[in-house]
Scaffold this active site. Structure first.
Site, mmCIF file in Angstrom:
data_model
loop_
_atom_site.group_PDB
_atom_site.id
_atom_site.type_symbol
_atom_site.label_atom_id
_atom_site.label_comp_id
_atom_site.label_asym_id
_atom_site.label_seq_id
_atom_site.Cartn_x
_atom_site.Cartn_y
_atom_site.Cartn_z
ATOM 1 N N HIS A 81 47.031 13.182 28.978
ATOM 2 C CA HIS A 81 47.798 11.656 28.797
ATOM 3 C C HIS A 81 48.904 11.311 27.659
ATOM 4 C CE1 HIS A 81 46.714 7.316 27.565
ATOM 5 N NE2 HIS A 81 47.817 7.915 26.735
ATOM 6 N N GLU A 82 49.314 12.544 27.151
ATOM 7 C CA GLU A 82 50.800 12.357 26.272
ATOM 8 C C GLU A 82 51.247 13.247 28.173
ATOM 9 O OE1 GLU A 82 51.647 10.646 24.329
ATOM 10 O OE2 GLU A 82 49.480 10.185 23.908
ATOM 11 N N HIS A 85 53.036 10.782 30.326
ATOM 12 C CA HIS A 85 53.572 9.712 30.126
ATOM 13 C C HIS A 85 55.545 10.818 30.016
ATOM 14 C CE1 HIS A 85 51.786 6.736 28.406
ATOM 15 N NE2 HIS A 85 51.000 7.325 26.806
ATOM 16 N N ASP A 178 49.833 1.148 24.261
ATOM 17 C CA ASP A 178 50.614 1.905 25.788
ATOM 18 C C ASP A 178 50.644 0.553 26.432
ATOM 19 O OD1 ASP A 178 51.016 4.108 25.444
ATOM 20 O OD2 ASP A 178 48.380 4.811 26.749
HETATM 21 ZN ZN LIG Z 1 49.784 6.769 25.267
#
Ligand SMILES: [Zn+2]
Length: 410
Positions: A81-82, A85, A178
């Site tokens: 997930h990171e 980003h 987010d």
């Molecule tokens: Zn996030």
């Protein structure tokens, strides 16, 4: 505050584990293991998993081993997930310091935040999109895994549900989560960035209060923790952005106390005289200036009230400024941004910076915060209270120029 160590790197981004994370991993392993029965019921009901719970509990320790595998899988999902980003941010040219796993999941540390709403939108949404993809991927593997592999099917089914849940949770518009960043990006389409941040932060704080109350009522410690984190992070980021916007065209030279207005002391001034002057002039910090027949004034140090207080009252006539002053001086050039001055004070934990004019040497490549060199001219002093006063004036009047010169539109 955070103590972390590096476990490796992906795409050139260091991956770090915070010490708090080491508490969470066994806790998650335990919680998943202890609730294996109810979770199997949910998986069987929701995706017709057909998992045989008796096969997972043949040994007393087996649920906890499965729990540990599921917990590790969960954190791999958080790293991905990171990475979503981070890689999006990198594509726009924003360098990433690191990805850190801690108490509440992951943090991708951007060294700089984009102010372009489209870039922020894409960077923010990339994480939840990756989580959904990881969920879908886990589900595909779950479907492909033979029914007899109960343990593997449990872990994969669990990861499918949890990664989608993670995406949904992160989409709550509680800035700086987010969803909140996405909200700010959308607000910033037709509102100035600083105002959009304030609005998103207010909504974030409201959500934090609700989350906190809900966490208290349901005795959910993790939710209470997340609520605290969201509240504090929303406040501090909003303040940072507001200041940055307020100080956009403001230099240190605009808000410093210039030399003609500056009170200075000499190295041989006694401490008792210094304290007397602090009383009458109501200043708590003085640059120490030496007079030299050839060079004129020369800056040699800085003395503050706390330096002077270190001397016992009965001995204050025997000691001079030279004995207690700080000679390790933090300086800033007059043409630096006001925001840089604040960051420098925060970094060094000090209340004032000496402002020097480095123009004479044309040494623009010299890093800020270096100790003054022979020949650096002291042009002023900037203190935390100078900055806060200026910030107050900018917010109320929209300008730091006391004359109120007409602003040119650009
Ligand atoms: Zn996030």
């Amino acid at each position: 505050m955070m103590k972390s160590f590096r476990i490796g790197s992906l795409f050139g981004i260091p991956i770090k584990l915070d010490l708090t994370f080491l508490l969470v991993l066994p806790l998650f392993a335990y919680l998943i293991g202890a609730q294996i029965g109810p979770v199997v019921d949910i998986l069987n009901a929701s995706m017709n998993a057909g998992i045989d719970v008796s096969a997972l509990t043949t040994e007393w320790w087996l649920p906890y081993v499965i729990g540990l595998v599921a917990a590790i899988g969960l954190f791999v999902g958080v790293i991905l997930h990171e990475l979503g980003h981070s890689l999006t941010a990198q594509r726009y040219g924003f360098p990433i310091d690191s990805i850190t796993l801690w108490l509440f999941g992951g943090i991708a540390a951007l060294t700089e935040m984009p102010e372009d709403w489209k870039q922020e939108f894409n960077i923010a949404i990339a994480g939840p999109i990756v989580s959904v993809l990881v969920g879908v991927g886990s589900y595909a593997l779950f479907v492909l895994t033979p029914v007899s592999f109960n343990g593997a099917r449990f872990v994969l089914g669990y990861l499918a549900v949890l990664n989608v849940a993670l995406a949904i949770f992160n989409m709550i518009p509680a800035f700086p989560m987010d969803g909140g960043r996405i909200l700010r990006a959308l607000l910033a389409r037709n509102t100035p960035y600083a105002k959009a941040t304030q609005q998103a932060a207010s909504i974030g704080k409201l959500f934090a209060v609700f989350m906190g109350l809900f966490g208290l009522l349901s005795i959910n410690i993790i939710l209470i923790g997340v609520a605290f984190f969201v509240y504090i992070a929303a406040s501090s980021e909003a303040q940072q952005v507001t200041m940055k916007a307020a100080f956009q065209d403001v230099t240190v030279g605009d808000i410093m106390t210039p030399v003609p207005n500056l009170h200075t002391v000499e190295p041989d001034t006694t401490i008792s005289t210094l304290i007397q002057r602090m009383f009458t002039e109501r200043h708590t910090g003085y640059p120490v200036v030496e007079y030299d027949a050839f060079e004129g004034e020369r800056l040699v140090g800085l003395v503050t009230l706390s330096d002077a207080r270190g001397i016992d009252p009965v001995e204050r006539d025997a000691y001079t400024v030279e004995d207690v002053m700080t000679t390790d001086l933090q300086t800033i050039s007059a043409d630096s941004d006001a925001m840089t001055a604040i960051e420098q004070m925060q970094k060094h934990g000090i209340g004032r910076l000496l402002v020097v004019d480095t123009d004479a040497h044309r040494s623009a490549d010299r890093p800020a915060g270096e100790t003054p060199h022979e020949g650096d001219d002291l042009v002023g002093l900037i203190s935390r209270s100078d900055v806060m006063t200026a910030f107050d004036i900018v917010q109320k009047s929209g300008s730091v120029n006391p004359v109120g010169q007409p602003q040119t539109a650009d």
